[in-house]
Write a protein that holds these residues in place. Structure first.
Motif, PDB file in Angstrom:
ATOM      1  N   LEU A  90       0.815  -1.218   0.000  1.00 46.68           N
ATOM      2  CA  LEU A  90       0.000   0.000   0.000  1.00 46.68           C
ATOM      3  C   LEU A  90       0.852   1.273   0.000  1.00 46.68           C
ATOM      4  O   LEU A  90       0.314   2.369  -0.175  1.00 46.68           O
ATOM      5  CB  LEU A  90      -0.928   0.012   1.231  1.00 46.68           C
ATOM      6  CG  LEU A  90      -1.986  -1.094   1.295  1.00 46.68           C
ATOM      7  CD1 LEU A  90      -2.709  -1.063   2.641  1.00 46.68           C
ATOM      8  CD2 LEU A  90      -2.976  -0.962   0.148  1.00 46.68           C
ATOM      9  N   MET A  91       2.162   1.128   0.197  1.00 42.49           N
ATOM     10  CA  MET A  91       3.043   2.309   0.214  1.00 42.49           C
ATOM     11  C   MET A  91       3.307   2.748  -1.224  1.00 42.49           C
ATOM     12  O   MET A  91       4.044   2.098  -1.959  1.00 42.49           O
ATOM     13  CB  MET A  91       4.356   1.992   0.922  1.00 42.49           C
ATOM     14  CG  MET A  91       5.392   3.127   0.852  1.00 42.49           C
ATOM     15  SD  MET A  91       4.891   4.643   1.703  1.00 42.49           S
ATOM     16  CE  MET A  91       5.356   4.241   3.407  1.00 42.49           C
ATOM     17  N   HIS A  92       2.709   3.861  -1.614  1.00 39.14           N
ATOM     18  CA  HIS A  92       2.900   4.383  -2.964  1.00 39.14           C
ATOM     19  C   HIS A  92       4.219   5.147  -3.035  1.00 39.14           C
ATOM     20  O   HIS A  92       4.670   5.755  -2.054  1.00 39.14           O
ATOM     21  CB  HIS A  92       1.730   5.302  -3.340  1.00 39.14           C
ATOM     22  CG  HIS A  92       1.661   5.626  -4.798  1.00 39.14           C
ATOM     23  ND1 HIS A  92       2.325   6.694  -5.351  1.00 39.14           N
ATOM     24  CD2 HIS A  92       1.028   4.996  -5.820  1.00 39.14           C
ATOM     25  CE1 HIS A  92       2.096   6.727  -6.654  1.00 39.14           C
ATOM     26  NE2 HIS A  92       1.299   5.706  -6.964  1.00 39.14           N
ATOM     27  N   TYR A  93       4.856   5.096  -4.219  1.00 38.91           N
ATOM     28  CA  TYR A  93       6.120   5.785  -4.398  1.00 38.91           C
ATOM     29  C   TYR A  93       6.011   7.262  -4.033  1.00 38.91           C
ATOM     30  O   TYR A  93       6.910   7.827  -3.401  1.00 38.91           O
ATOM     31  CB  TYR A  93       6.590   5.646  -5.857  1.00 38.91           C
ATOM     32  CG  TYR A  93       7.753   6.532  -6.215  1.00 38.91           C
ATOM     33  CD1 TYR A  93       7.558   7.757  -6.855  1.00 38.91           C
ATOM     34  CD2 TYR A  93       9.049   6.164  -5.885  1.00 38.91           C
ATOM     35  CE1 TYR A  93       8.632   8.579  -7.167  1.00 38.91           C
ATOM     36  CE2 TYR A  93      10.124   6.980  -6.192  1.00 38.91           C
ATOM     37  CZ  TYR A  93       9.909   8.188  -6.836  1.00 38.91           C
ATOM     38  OH  TYR A  93      10.955   9.010  -7.135  1.00 38.91           O
ATOM     39  N   SER A  94       4.911   7.891  -4.413  1.00 40.67           N
ATOM     40  CA  SER A  94       4.756   9.327  -4.171  1.00 40.67           C
ATOM     41  C   SER A  94       4.674   9.629  -2.675  1.00 40.67           C
ATOM     42  O   SER A  94       5.138  10.679  -2.222  1.00 40.67           O
ATOM     43  CB  SER A  94       3.511   9.861  -4.882  1.00 40.67           C
ATOM     44  OG  SER A  94       2.350   9.217  -4.392  1.00 40.67           O
ATOM     45  N   TYR A  95       4.084   8.706  -1.897  1.00 41.54           N
ATOM     46  CA  TYR A  95       3.989   8.960  -0.460  1.00 41.54           C
ATOM     47  C   TYR A  95       5.358   8.760   0.206  1.00 41.54           C
ATOM     48  O   TYR A  95       5.720   9.488   1.133  1.00 41.54           O
ATOM     49  CB  TYR A  95       2.954   8.044   0.199  1.00 41.54           C
ATOM     50  CG  TYR A  95       2.531   8.546   1.565  1.00 41.54           C
ATOM     51  CD1 TYR A  95       1.681   9.648   1.699  1.00 41.54           C
ATOM     52  CD2 TYR A  95       3.004   7.946   2.733  1.00 41.54           C
ATOM     53  CE1 TYR A  95       1.315  10.132   2.953  1.00 41.54           C
ATOM     54  CE2 TYR A  95       2.639   8.414   3.984  1.00 41.54           C
ATOM     55  CZ  TYR A  95       1.798   9.516   4.085  1.00 41.54           C
ATOM     56  OH  TYR A  95       1.426  10.010   5.328  1.00 41.54           O
ATOM     57  N   LYS A  96       6.124   7.808  -0.299  1.00 36.68           N
ATOM     58  CA  LYS A  96       7.478   7.638   0.231  1.00 36.68           C
ATOM     59  C   LYS A  96       8.308   8.887  -0.056  1.00 36.68           C
ATOM     60  O   LYS A  96       9.079   9.346   0.797  1.00 36.68           O
ATOM     61  CB  LYS A  96       8.148   6.404  -0.390  1.00 36.68           C
ATOM     62  CG  LYS A  96       9.501   6.086   0.222  1.00 36.68           C
ATOM     63  CD  LYS A  96      10.220   4.976  -0.518  1.00 36.68           C
ATOM     64  CE  LYS A  96       9.657   3.626  -0.188  1.00 36.68           C
ATOM     65  NZ  LYS A  96      10.515   2.528  -0.750  1.00 36.68           N
ATOM     66  N   ARG A  97       8.151   9.450  -1.251  1.00 40.59           N
ATOM     67  CA  ARG A  97       8.851  10.684  -1.582  1.00 40.59           C
ATOM     68  C   ARG A  97       8.384  11.833  -0.675  1.00 40.59           C
ATOM     69  O   ARG A  97       9.190  12.664  -0.246  1.00 40.59           O
ATOM     70  CB  ARG A  97       8.627  11.025  -3.063  1.00 40.59           C
ATOM     71  CG  ARG A  97       9.207  12.378  -3.498  1.00 40.59           C
ATOM     72  CD  ARG A  97      10.692  12.498  -3.205  1.00 40.59           C
ATOM     73  NE  ARG A  97      11.483  11.512  -3.917  1.00 40.59           N
ATOM     74  CZ  ARG A  97      11.988  11.713  -5.124  1.00 40.59           C
ATOM     75  NH1 ARG A  97      11.766  12.841  -5.758  1.00 40.59           N
ATOM     76  NH2 ARG A  97      12.722  10.772  -5.683  1.00 40.59           N
ATOM     77  N   TYR A  98       7.085  11.857  -0.393  1.00 41.91           N
ATOM     78  CA  TYR A  98       6.551  12.884   0.510  1.00 41.91           C
ATOM     79  C   TYR A  98       7.207  12.764   1.891  1.00 41.91           C
ATOM     80  O   TYR A  98       7.623  13.775   2.491  1.00 41.91           O
ATOM     81  CB  TYR A  98       5.035  12.738   0.628  1.00 41.91           C
ATOM     82  CG  TYR A  98       4.449  13.418   1.847  1.00 41.91           C
ATOM     83  CD1 TYR A  98       4.351  14.813   1.928  1.00 41.91           C
ATOM     84  CD2 TYR A  98       4.015  12.660   2.942  1.00 41.91           C
ATOM     85  CE1 TYR A  98       3.828  15.426   3.068  1.00 41.91           C
ATOM     86  CE2 TYR A  98       3.496  13.266   4.076  1.00 41.91           C
ATOM     87  CZ  TYR A  98       3.415  14.654   4.138  1.00 41.91           C
ATOM     88  OH  TYR A  98       2.903  15.263   5.263  1.00 41.91           O
TER      89      TYR A  98
END
Length: 438
Positions: free
Chosen positions: A405-413
């Motif tokens: 469920l960890m999206h790349y964009s949220y990890k970048r955030y």
């Protein structure tokens, strides 16, 4: 204690680089029939029977040469000799003693350090009759080997270890910040190194590709010890036709892997190129601290805001390294060069920055309050807690309910939020997501 140093010296074409590569177990030095291929000293760590030491390959010594490059090669070899704990003097058993061998032996006898005399190219027991001539060098008992056939290397390594056991390492194992200077050819890397060191450490010449090998030099500034690595310029693969230069590029990449902070040098008279971006990408992927050093700024026609404009263009070109600070210098005039070490210290501190688990989780709570974790098909990502597990670069593990469920964009955030909270300028971050076991 730091690893002890063994320097391999001798006149050109006696087989030093072949021996170096076979002892190291991999191709590190350039091996070629052309005299003078190994122009600067290069290093590798070696292990033998639970002993470890650093082996240094040097350019061939021609004591009476008036050729400018050969003279500088001799100076580099002399510097290696001075830094060594044990010296491995190599001669050619097929050719016999030459005047150059006698000159090198005279140079070595003036050095109060253990010397191992190694007679190369004795490919069989029958050829060992040539060994006895070399007692005339008055260096000690000669050891017969064949570097190309790996004959006698065990006896040679035993002799090296015996000498090392009798001397104390000349360098203490202290905290040393390792700096790699990387970039395309002819951006001024060697000039910058020489300016920083205040001595002609690397060969500076208008011949493209002069710095063929990665060169290590230790120095101290305001009580802090540093190791600076000057590397061969990294060209695009399509432009690498010389096989010698191909090995130089591999060593430059190895230098990036060995460093703590990379100075990525860029030519101010050009816009950042695709090759600059690739070099920066290597530094980023290896998790190293980085500084963009824009050289030749003295050649730029400037106006108000020209530095910020160039910096913005650089950031747009190399968008994945917006965390990297930039410094505009002239290695030729010394403009702002004195600020490099200060910035290296700052970036190194960021690379080694540690965040306590409590403070990190407070930050995570704030980040999730500002921007809720993503959801997929009715299931929302839950971040239970996080912890820092490593430095150089700062590395964090987040324990979650479902890592898919960890999206790349949220990890970048989250990475950007960590930077906003803690700084961490000049260093990449690593965020590892793991499912919490029940």
């Amino acid at each position: 204690m730091a690893k002890q140093i063994v320097a391999v010296v001798g006149r050109p074409n006696v087989g030093k680089s072949t021996l170096f590569n076979n002892i190291a177990g991999k191709r590190i030095s350039i091996v070629d029939d052309t005299p003078g291929v190994t122009r600067d000293r290069i290093y590798t760590d070696v292990e033998w029977l639970n002993h470890s030491f650093t082996l240094v390959d040097t350019g061939g010594i021609e004591p009476d040469s008036k050729d400018e490059i050969l003279i500088q090669m001799r100076n580099q070899a002399q510097a290696a000799i001075e830094s060594a704990d044990v010296i491995l003097f190599m001669v050619d058993g097929k050719e016999g003693i030459t005047p150059a061998d006698n000159e090198v032996a005279t140079m070595l006898r003036k050095v109060d350090k253990p010397i191992v005399l190694c007679v190369n190219k004795l490919d069989s027991v029958e050829e060992e009759v040539n060994l006895y001539e070399f007692y005339n060098l008055a260096i000690g008992d000669p050891i017969p080997i064949s570097a190309s056939h790996k004959r006698g290397l065990g006896d040679l390594l035993d002799a090296i270890i015996d000498r090392l056991d009798k001397v104390e390492a000349s360098h203490e194992d202290e905290d040393i910040i390792k700096i790699a200077v990387v970039g395309k050819p002819n951006v001024g890397k060697s000039s910058l190194v020489n300016y920083l060191l205040g001595e002609e450490r690397s060969i500076v010449s208008n011949i493209p590709g002069t710095t063929r090998d990665a060169i290590d030099t230790s120095f101290e500034y305001r009580g802090q010890k540093y190791l600076i690595i000057d590397t061969a310029g990294i060209r695009r693969k399509s432009k690498i036709t010389d096989p010698l230069e191909r090995y130089s590029v591999l060593r430059a990449l190895s230098a990036i892997r060995r460093c703590d902070v990379a100075l990525i040098m860029i030519d101010a008279t050009e816009e950042a190129t695709e090759q600059d971006e690739k070099i920066a990408g290597l530094v980023h992927e290896e998790g190293k601290g980085s500084i963009f050093v824009v050289n030749k700024w003295d050649l730029i026609t400037k106006h108000t805001g020209s530095m910020n404009e160039y910096r913005n263009r650089l950031t747009n070109q190399i968008a994945f390294m917006t965390y990297t600070p930039s410094l505009f210098i002239s290695a030729k005039t010394g403009k702002r060069v004195d600020r490099i070490i200060e910035l290296v210290n700052y970036v190194y501190n960021q690379c080694t920055f540690r965040i306590s688990t409590g403070v990190l989780n407070d930050c995570l709570t704030d980040a999730m309050a500002v921007n809720e974790p993503p959801a997929d098909k009715g299931r929302r990502l839950k971040i239970y807690y996080g912890t820092q597990v490593a430095v150089k670069p700062p590395t964090f593990v987040l324990f979650v309910n479902d890592s898919s469920l960890m999206h790349y964009s949220y990890k970048r955030y989250l990475e950007n939020y960590f930077r906003k909270t803690f700084g961490l300028e000049g260093t990449p971050l690593r965020i590892i997501v793991r499912d919490r076991t029940k």
